[in-house]
Motif scaffolding. Structure first.
Motif, short mmCIF file in Angstrom:
data_model
loop_
_atom_site.label_atom_id
_atom_site.label_comp_id
_atom_site.label_asym_id
_atom_site.label_seq_id
_atom_site.Cartn_x
_atom_site.Cartn_y
_atom_site.Cartn_z
N SER A 23 11.25 -3.03 -6.02
CA SER A 23 11.50 -1.94 -5.08
C SER A 23 12.14 -0.74 -5.76
CB SER A 23 12.41 -2.42 -3.95
OG SER A 23 13.70 -2.76 -4.43
N GLU A 24 12.93 -0.97 -6.81
CA GLU A 24 13.63 0.12 -7.48
C GLU A 24 12.86 0.69 -8.67
OE1 GLU A 24 17.39 -1.53 -8.54
OE2 GLU A 24 18.17 -1.51 -6.49
N GLU A 98 8.11 1.75 4.56
CA GLU A 98 8.56 1.50 3.18
C GLU A 98 8.35 0.05 2.75
OE1 GLU A 98 12.65 1.99 0.48
OE2 GLU A 98 12.52 2.89 2.49
N GLU A 99 8.67 -0.88 3.65
CA GLU A 99 8.53 -2.30 3.32
C GLU A 99 7.08 -2.66 3.03
OE1 GLU A 99 9.42 -6.74 5.24
OE2 GLU A 99 9.62 -4.93 6.47
N ARG A 100 6.18 -2.24 3.91
CA ARG A 100 4.78 -2.59 3.73
C ARG A 100 4.13 -1.79 2.60
NH1 ARG A 100 2.79 -2.54 9.94
NH2 ARG A 100 4.61 -1.20 10.15
N ALA A 170 -3.95 4.48 0.46
CA ALA A 170 -2.64 4.94 0.91
C ALA A 170 -1.59 4.77 -0.17
CB ALA A 170 -2.23 4.20 2.17
N VAL A 171 -1.73 3.73 -0.99
CA VAL A 171 -0.81 3.53 -2.11
C VAL A 171 -1.08 4.57 -3.20
CG1 VAL A 171 -0.28 1.99 -4.05
CG2 VAL A 171 -0.33 1.10 -1.72
N PRO A 178 -1.85 9.28 5.52
CA PRO A 178 -0.57 9.04 6.20
C PRO A 178 -0.72 7.94 7.25
CG PRO A 178 -1.60 11.02 7.06
CD PRO A 178 -2.43 10.59 5.88
N PRO A 179 0.38 7.39 7.71
CA PRO A 179 0.33 6.29 8.68
C PRO A 179 -0.50 6.58 9.93
CG PRO A 179 2.52 6.44 7.77
CD PRO A 179 1.77 7.63 7.25
N ASP A 180 -0.39 7.79 10.48
CA ASP A 180 -1.14 8.07 11.71
C ASP A 180 -2.64 8.03 11.47
OD1 ASP A 180 -0.89 10.41 10.15
OD2 ASP A 180 -1.33 11.69 11.88
#
Length: 200
Positions: A23-24, A98-100, A170-171, A178-180
């Motif tokens: 994550s970091e 963020e998690e996904r 998306a990555v 974007p999410p939408d």
């Protein structure tokens, strides 16, 4: 008398450290040394549980799969609206937060590695087959009340390809996906695959 080591707890701590490193620092920063430093233990302790970076990556993929499965299993059942339930489950594979997003990064990196590693490819094939079976059950339940279409497998595979393509793009280019937009594309894909017995 030597102190008893709780191997389950120790492995869990190292697993948490592994995910924190990813994550970091991303997968580029995932090394035995970085995981050991984050976990506050020696590199030798890490190699006791994970022999090399490939093992770390495989475990990161396993954790990602379990996190996603836990989210899905925690969902309330929506028998009265099978399409909504299918959408909610499929949405878990998209990097909408963020998690996904982090999970999608791990998944995409793992996927590339399987091209040259048969052991990792076998692990991927098992988890992928499980995902396809889950989606098949949900698609079958969400289809209109009529005979099951002969191309059910094609419809499910089309959904899988849509989800994988959205996640990868998306990555790679989050501003363009974007999410939408991801949500709208998924809705459109479900419209297509749930059109009864008509050809896609």
């Amino acid at each position: 008398m030597p102190r008893q080591v709780d191997h389950v707890q120790r492995r869990s701590e190292i697993s948490a450290a592994l995910w924190q490193v990813v994550s970091e620092s991303g997968l580029e920063g995932l090394t035995l040394r970085s995981v050991a430093a984050t976990a506050g233990c020696t590199t030798g302790m890490v190699t006791h549980y994970f022999r090399d970076k490939k093992a770390l990556l495989a475990h990161a993929r396993s954790v990602m799969h379990r996190r996603m499965a836990d989210r899905i299993d925690a969902m309330p059942l929506r028998h009265s609206d099978p399409r909504a339930h299918l959408y909610a489950v499929a949405e878990q594979a998209l990097p909408l937060d963020e998690e996904r997003h982090l999970e999608a990064v791990v998944w995409s990196s793992f996927l590339l590695t399987t091209r040259t590693d048969q052991e990792l490819l076998r692990e991927h094939s098992v988890s992928h087959a499980s995902w396809v079976r889950r989606l098949t059950t949900l698609v079958r339940a969400a289809l209109p009340g009529e005979p099951e279409p002969g191309n059910l497998e094609e419809r499910v595979r089309a959904l899988v390809v849509c989800l994988d393509g959205l996640a990868l793009n998306a990555v790679t280019d989050p501003d363009a996906y974007p999410p939408d937009l991801q949500r709208r594309v998924l809705e459109r894909q479900l419209d297509l695959i749930l059109e009864g017995n008509r050809t896609l």
